[in-house]
Design an enzyme around this catalytic site. Structure first.
Site, PDB file in Angstrom:
ATOM      1  N   ARG A   1       0.798  -1.381   0.059  1.00 58.88           N
ATOM      2  CA  ARG A   1      -0.261  -0.053  -0.187  1.00 58.88           C
ATOM      3  C   ARG A   1       0.896   1.404   0.096  1.00 58.88           C
ATOM      4  O   ARG A   1       0.945   2.040  -0.543  1.00 58.88           O
ATOM      5  CB  ARG A   1      -0.989  -0.085   1.651  1.00 58.88           C
ATOM      6  CG  ARG A   1      -2.084   1.177   1.316  1.00 58.88           C
ATOM      7  CD  ARG A   1      -1.962   2.252   1.409  1.00 58.88           C
ATOM      8  NE  ARG A   1      -1.123   2.499   3.051  1.00 58.88           N
ATOM      9  CZ  ARG A   1      -0.432   3.444   4.099  1.00 58.88           C
ATOM     10  NH1 ARG A   1      -0.553   4.757   3.443  1.00 58.88           N
ATOM     11  NH2 ARG A   1      -0.283   3.356   5.082  1.00 58.88           N
ATOM     12  N   ASP A   2       1.512   1.321   0.806  1.00 56.20           N
ATOM     13  CA  ASP A   2       2.379   2.506   0.899  1.00 56.20           C
ATOM     14  C   ASP A   2       3.959   2.680   0.133  1.00 56.20           C
ATOM     15  O   ASP A   2       3.907   3.987  -0.496  1.00 56.20           O
ATOM     16  CB  ASP A   2       3.070   3.165   2.607  1.00 56.20           C
ATOM     17  CG  ASP A   2       3.774   4.229   2.673  1.00 56.20           C
ATOM     18  OD1 ASP A   2       3.516   4.921   2.270  1.00 56.20           O
ATOM     19  OD2 ASP A   2       3.965   4.165   3.818  1.00 56.20           O
TER      20      ASP A   2
ATOM     21  N   HIS B   1       5.678   4.401  12.447  1.00 50.01           N
ATOM     22  CA  HIS B   1       6.096   4.427  11.002  1.00 50.01           C
ATOM     23  C   HIS B   1       7.326   5.507  11.003  1.00 50.01           C
ATOM     24  O   HIS B   1       7.179   6.611  10.732  1.00 50.01           O
ATOM     25  CB  HIS B   1       5.395   4.725  10.409  1.00 50.01           C
ATOM     26  CG  HIS B   1       4.755   4.653   9.325  1.00 50.01           C
ATOM     27  ND1 HIS B   1       4.060   3.898   9.180  1.00 50.01           N
ATOM     28  CD2 HIS B   1       5.633   5.055   8.582  1.00 50.01           C
ATOM     29  CE1 HIS B   1       4.367   4.084   7.012  1.00 50.01           C
ATOM     30  NE2 HIS B   1       5.185   4.640   6.974  1.00 50.01           N
TER      31      HIS B   1
ATOM     32  N   HIS C   1      10.361   6.179   9.176  1.00 55.10           N
ATOM     33  CA  HIS C   1      10.815   6.680   7.223  1.00 55.10           C
ATOM     34  C   HIS C   1      12.830   7.240   6.976  1.00 55.10           C
ATOM     35  O   HIS C   1      13.622   7.571   8.233  1.00 55.10           O
ATOM     36  CB  HIS C   1      10.240   7.577   6.503  1.00 55.10           C
ATOM     37  CG  HIS C   1       8.704   7.818   5.781  1.00 55.10           C
ATOM     38  ND1 HIS C   1       8.520   8.276   5.325  1.00 55.10           N
ATOM     39  CD2 HIS C   1       8.205   6.459   5.648  1.00 55.10           C
ATOM     40  CE1 HIS C   1       7.121   7.487   4.783  1.00 55.10           C
ATOM     41  NE2 HIS C   1       7.083   6.203   5.618  1.00 55.10           N
TER      42      HIS C   1
ATOM     43  N   CYS D   1       5.401   9.283   0.084  1.00 56.93           N
ATOM     44  CA  CYS D   1       4.463   9.535   0.641  1.00 56.93           C
ATOM     45  C   CYS D   1       3.468  11.048  -0.602  1.00 56.93           C
ATOM     46  O   CYS D   1       4.774  11.673  -1.413  1.00 56.93           O
ATOM     47  CB  CYS D   1       4.320  10.557   1.971  1.00 56.93           C
ATOM     48  SG  CYS D   1       2.899  11.363   1.890  1.00 56.93           S
TER      49      CYS D   1
ATOM     50  N   ASN E   1      10.040   4.898   2.845  1.00 59.68           N
ATOM     51  CA  ASN E   1       9.783   3.682   4.200  1.00 59.68           C
ATOM     52  C   ASN E   1      10.761   2.766   4.809  1.00 59.68           C
ATOM     53  O   ASN E   1      12.160   2.323   3.858  1.00 59.68           O
ATOM     54  CB  ASN E   1       8.953   3.257   3.982  1.00 59.68           C
ATOM     55  CG  ASN E   1       7.739   3.715   3.634  1.00 59.68           C
ATOM     56  OD1 ASN E   1       6.976   4.109   4.611  1.00 59.68           O
ATOM     57  ND2 ASN E   1       7.154   3.379   2.180  1.00 59.68           N
TER      58      ASN E   1
HETATM   59 MG    MG Z   1       5.195   5.908   4.931  1.00 64.91          MG
END
Ligand code: MG
Length: 315
Positions: free
Chosen positions: A24-25, A223, A225, A256, A265
């Site tokens: 997804r991300d 989360h 990065h 993003c 990420n």
């Molecule tokens: Mg992310």
């Protein structure tokens, strides 16, 4: 190459949960559109590599994220009642309707700790985002779904600069109070450093949100990065504070789309390598995962940004 046997520092958790966000991300940030079969194979290979939870896609409007316009088709081909949950993002009630129609068991909402990013990412304001999510969360809970909440820009914002700890804690608590089982604190632009992580987790602790792992009651996930190369150092700081859930993206895919400086990420492989060295259990097959990321790098036509993927494979 195998690591020497290590003894875990008792101050660190015995086991962590890796929440895989690559499908997804990662893929939502790809410029090109990836075929449904490739996405499905990616999700299935991640599952096969032992990732305990694999976020599959997002039910945002296809106009916002055309890369994930096939969300319903992908979900229709997943085993939604196996042992691996496949959460999907839902931005609003319409997204939730689509997710419910698709029969998912886990959804995630995503809020912003800052005003500017609420406008850019959600076309909302800081305050109105909560009114937008409230019916989403309550309806999802009523339908028996598990709801996770993401909070973006917890360490810095490209437009607003530093983000105050109490602002993050206030926003995060509102999401938890709505009924999210877990709150994922995002360093969306990767500017955080280890002491900032400690300070933020301490601030949550002082506000009554447990970060400790001993009783399994922690509701915080991190989360990170790797934009400034700090993701693993920040992970280590969070581990020392007892955090036991970490988001990561296979091969380091993604960033993003609405924050230009947000790249990279934390790569799942980099995280797994560090956890192995620390003697912390995670259940992931590193070799199988790295092969999956090397395969995906081939599909995308460029090398993986993950140092560990590059070290373990020839992709
Ligand atoms: Mg992310």
């Amino acid at each position: 190459m195998a690591l020497p046997a290590v003894h875990r520092d008792p101050a660190l958790p015995e086991r962590v949960t890796i929440y895989e966000v690559g499908a997804r991300d990662g893929l939502q940030n790809e410029k090109g559109v990836i075929g449904l079969d490739t996405k499905l194979e990616f999700v299935q290979r991640l599952t096969g590599a032992g990732l305990p939870i694999v976020e599959a896609t997002s039910f945002v409007h296809p106009r916002w994220v055309p890369q994930l316009a096939d969300a319903a088709d992908l979900v229709a081909r997943l085993d939604l009642h196996g042992t691996t949950p496949y959460p999907v993002l839902v931005p609003n009630e319409r997204g939730l309707d689509r997710a419910l129609e698709a029969g998912v068991t886990h959804v995630a909402v995503f809020a912003s700790a800052t005003e500017t990013f609420a406008e850019k990412n959600l076309n909302s304001t800081y305050e109105t985002q909560f009114a937008m999510f409230e019916p989403v969360v309550s309806r999802a809970l009523e339908a028996g779904l598990k709801v996770r909440a993401y909070l973006s820009m917890c360490f810095g914002d490209p437009w607003e600069g530093e983000v105050a700890l109490d602002r993050v804690v206030t926003a995060g608590k509102r999401l938890l109070d709505m009924g999210a089982y877990e709150l994922s604190l995002g360093d969306t632009i990767g500017v955080g450093t280890a002491h900032h992580v400690e300070a933020l987790l301490d601030a949550f602790g002082e506000a009554g949100v447990s970060t400790g792992s001993s009783d399994g009651s922690s509701r915080l996930a991190m989360h990170f990065h790797d934009t400034y190369g700090q993701a693993l150092a920040n992970t280590y700081a969070a581990l020392r504070k007892g955090v036991t859930t970490f988001d990561a993206s296979a091969g380091g895919l993604g960033g993003c789309p609405y924050a230009k400086s947000a790249t990279g990420n934390l790569a799942t492989e980099d995280l797994v390598w560090m956890l192995d060295g620390l003697g912390i259990a995670h259940g992931v097959d590193l070799a199988g995962l790295a092969q999956t990321s090397a395969w995906m790098a081939q599909q995308l036509g460029r090398p993986s940004p993950s140092a560990v993927v590059r070290a373990l494979t020839t992709a």
